[in-house]
Motif scaffolding. Structure first.
Motif, PDB file in Angstrom:
ATOM      1  N   LYS A 190      13.822  32.448   1.835  1.00  0.00           N
ATOM      2  CA  LYS A 190      12.865  32.482   1.074  1.00  0.00           C
ATOM      3  C   LYS A 190      12.479  32.039   0.322  1.00  0.00           C
ATOM      4  O   LYS A 190      10.968  32.278  -0.036  1.00  0.00           O
ATOM      5  N   GLY A 191      12.134  30.551  -0.328  1.00  0.00           N
ATOM      6  CA  GLY A 191      12.219  29.548  -0.899  1.00  0.00           C
ATOM      7  C   GLY A 191      10.655  29.307  -0.109  1.00  0.00           C
ATOM      8  O   GLY A 191       9.489  28.979  -0.552  1.00  0.00           O
ATOM      9  N   PHE A 192      11.065  28.919   1.370  1.00  0.00           N
ATOM     10  CA  PHE A 192      10.215  28.405   2.281  1.00  0.00           C
ATOM     11  C   PHE A 192       8.808  28.956   2.738  1.00  0.00           C
ATOM     12  O   PHE A 192       7.597  28.685   2.448  1.00  0.00           O
ATOM     13  N   LEU A 193       9.278  30.459   2.640  1.00  0.00           N
ATOM     14  CA  LEU A 193       8.330  32.429   3.237  1.00  0.00           C
ATOM     15  C   LEU A 193       7.139  31.990   2.205  1.00  0.00           C
ATOM     16  O   LEU A 193       6.488  32.346   2.208  1.00  0.00           O
ATOM     17  N   GLY A 194       7.375  32.084   0.641  1.00  0.00           N
ATOM     18  CA  GLY A 194       6.731  32.014  -0.391  1.00  0.00           C
ATOM     19  C   GLY A 194       5.941  30.919   0.044  1.00  0.00           C
ATOM     20  O   GLY A 194       4.004  30.896  -0.591  1.00  0.00           O
ATOM     21  N   ALA A 195       5.911  29.589   0.004  1.00  0.00           N
ATOM     22  CA  ALA A 195       5.174  28.645   0.654  1.00  0.00           C
ATOM     23  C   ALA A 195       4.518  28.818   1.998  1.00  0.00           C
ATOM     24  O   ALA A 195       2.913  28.287   1.600  1.00  0.00           O
ATOM     25  N   LEU A 196       5.168  29.005   3.106  1.00  0.00           N
ATOM     26  CA  LEU A 196       4.624  29.526   3.907  1.00  0.00           C
ATOM     27  C   LEU A 196       2.983  30.532   4.133  1.00  0.00           C
ATOM     28  O   LEU A 196       2.270  30.246   4.601  1.00  0.00           O
ATOM     29  N   ASN A 197       3.084  31.449   3.314  1.00  0.00           N
ATOM     30  CA  ASN A 197       2.670  32.618   3.008  1.00  0.00           C
ATOM     31  C   ASN A 197       1.682  32.074   2.461  1.00  0.00           C
ATOM     32  O   ASN A 197       0.111  32.868   2.662  1.00  0.00           O
ATOM     33  N   PHE A 198       1.934  30.941   1.182  1.00  0.00           N
ATOM     34  CA  PHE A 198       0.720  31.074   0.568  1.00  0.00           C
ATOM     35  C   PHE A 198      -0.435  30.485   0.783  1.00  0.00           C
ATOM     36  O   PHE A 198      -1.935  30.425   0.972  1.00  0.00           O
ATOM     37  N   HIS A 199      -0.209  29.238   1.981  1.00  0.00           N
ATOM     38  CA  HIS A 199      -1.041  28.271   2.836  1.00  0.00           C
ATOM     39  C   HIS A 199      -1.416  29.588   3.880  1.00  0.00           C
ATOM     40  O   HIS A 199      -2.781  29.098   4.041  1.00  0.00           O
ATOM     41  N   ALA A 200      -0.890  30.307   4.321  1.00  0.00           N
ATOM     42  CA  ALA A 200      -1.240  31.452   5.884  1.00  0.00           C
ATOM     43  C   ALA A 200      -2.728  32.376   4.846  1.00  0.00           C
ATOM     44  O   ALA A 200      -3.913  31.879   5.482  1.00  0.00           O
TER      45      ALA A 200
END
Length: 384
Positions: A190-200
């Protein structure tokens, strides 16, 4: 052989009329329509669904004045004496007001004293039963007869597409492993998904497809395995030297910033709901208001509907989406329907409480891993 005439009252919850009529394969159907139901075109919606389910059955709609007790009494008397005398009648007493049902029932009792016959039937959709009243009262289980298309027709809607487009199905199948990993391991990543979502989101909005992260996850971690699998699928490329990820296209970026949630639901529908009927991405239009809506997902099992909304919105944007879903549940599904709000992001306790008021369940963030269990439980509860 005498043909049984089925008499029912048009109502805003026409499933209670439609289900027993289809279950009993009614040969002749008359629908009583009050002025209020005429405005809502409830009889028309019921008739349309019945013509689809029972194409050989003649269907007749009769106006019924329910403005006052005297008007109801007079209308019921005229109906019994002028229209139904000598006939074998089953009265479906589920719709209408209590006064209206009592007025009709009182007059129809006279049929049994003459050349006709009369039975009263009540459909209890909450308990999935049909109850017969008369000389030999009995109860029988309600059959699972309502199809997805009939559910829409009964509520006055038509669908312009009832299947998920083939190209979308193919694309979802090709990246199914990545989608399942994000959904089923959402708690661990969940922590990395937030960063991935932002950059995507940045890439999907027209900024560079090459995105520099503060750090990239360890290759042995669940998040690292996600990136490795996504790279093998050709969805992105990784440059560990510069902590960079390059999305293959803007469409792929849209997928990673939330589109994967809808595909995850699609995969779980396919694997869990059979043999229930379902569709995703349905465009529906109401025959009276002409308003159109898109439903992310709708399923029908054991005469009950489940309507799904998929979002990857920020928490402060969930409120409007949950309200919209609650309205769709009421308008498209009826009293026995449930809504399910599926979100990649967490949902506040306040919005969860509001969702419960609307008849909407919530699966958000790491709860996505329980979607299959939720769908199985919904199917089991629908049967009860």
């Amino acid at each position: 052989m005498t043909t049984t005439l089925h008499l029912c009252i048009a109502t805003g919850q026409n499933a209670a009329n439609f289900i027993p009529l289809k279950q009993l394969a009614a040969h002749t159907i008359w629908i009583l329509e009050t002025p209020d139901m005429q405005k809502q075109q409830s009889a028309k919606a019921l008739s349309t669904a019945l013509k689809s389910a029972l194409p050989e059955a003649p269907i007749r709609t009769l106006a019924f004045d329910d403005s006052t007790p005297q008007a109801m009494q007079a209308a019921a008397l005229q109906l019994a004496c002028d229209e139904l005398d000598g006939k074998d009648v089953v009265f479906h007493a589920t719709g209408g007001t209590k006064l209206m049902v009592l007025a009709i029932h009182q007059q129809l009792l006279n049929l049994a004293a003459g050349q006709g016959s009369y039975r009263l039937l009540y459909a209890d959709t909450a308990h999935q039963t049909l109850s017969w009243m008369g000389d030999e009262p009995r109860q029988e289980p309600m059959a699972d007869v309502l199809t997805l298309n009939e559910q829409l027709l009964l509520r006055g809607y038509r669908s312009s597409n009832d299947t998920r487009p083939a190209a979308i199905q193919q694309r979802a199948s090709e990246r199914a492993k990545v989608t399942r990993l994000m959904g089923e391991k959402s708690a661990q990543i969940k922590g990395f998904l937030g960063a991935l979502n932002f950059h995507a989101r940045q890439a999907a909005d027209g900024k560079s497809l090459v995105r520099e992260f503060d750090y990239l996850p360890n290759t042995h971690s669940p998040a690292g395995k996600l990136l490795e699998l996504a790279q093998l699928q050709g969805l992105l490329s990784i440059d560990e030297n510069y902590n960079q990820i390059t999305f293959a296209s803007a469409e792929v970026a849209e997928y990673f910033c939330g589109g994967w949630v809808e595909e995850y639901v699609f995969l779980k529908f396919t694997g869990t709901l059979a043999p229930a009927q379902y569709t995703l991405g349905a465009q529906i239009t109401h025959s009276v208001s002409k308003t159109s809506n898109e439903i992310d997902g709708i399923a029908v099992a054991h005469n009950r509907a489940l309507i799904i909304e998929c979002k990857a919105k920020k928490q402060d944007q969930a409120q409007d989406a949950i309200y919209k879903l609650g309205q769709l549940v009421k308008q498209v599904g009826g009293l026995m329907a449930r809504g399910l709000y599926v979100s990649a992001r967490q949902v506040s306790d306040t919005d969860r409480a509001r969702a419960r008021e609307y008849g909407v369940d919530v699966l958000a963030g790491e709860e996505l891993a329980t979607l299959s269990d939720y769908l199985r439980q919904w199917k089991d509860n629908a049967r009860a």
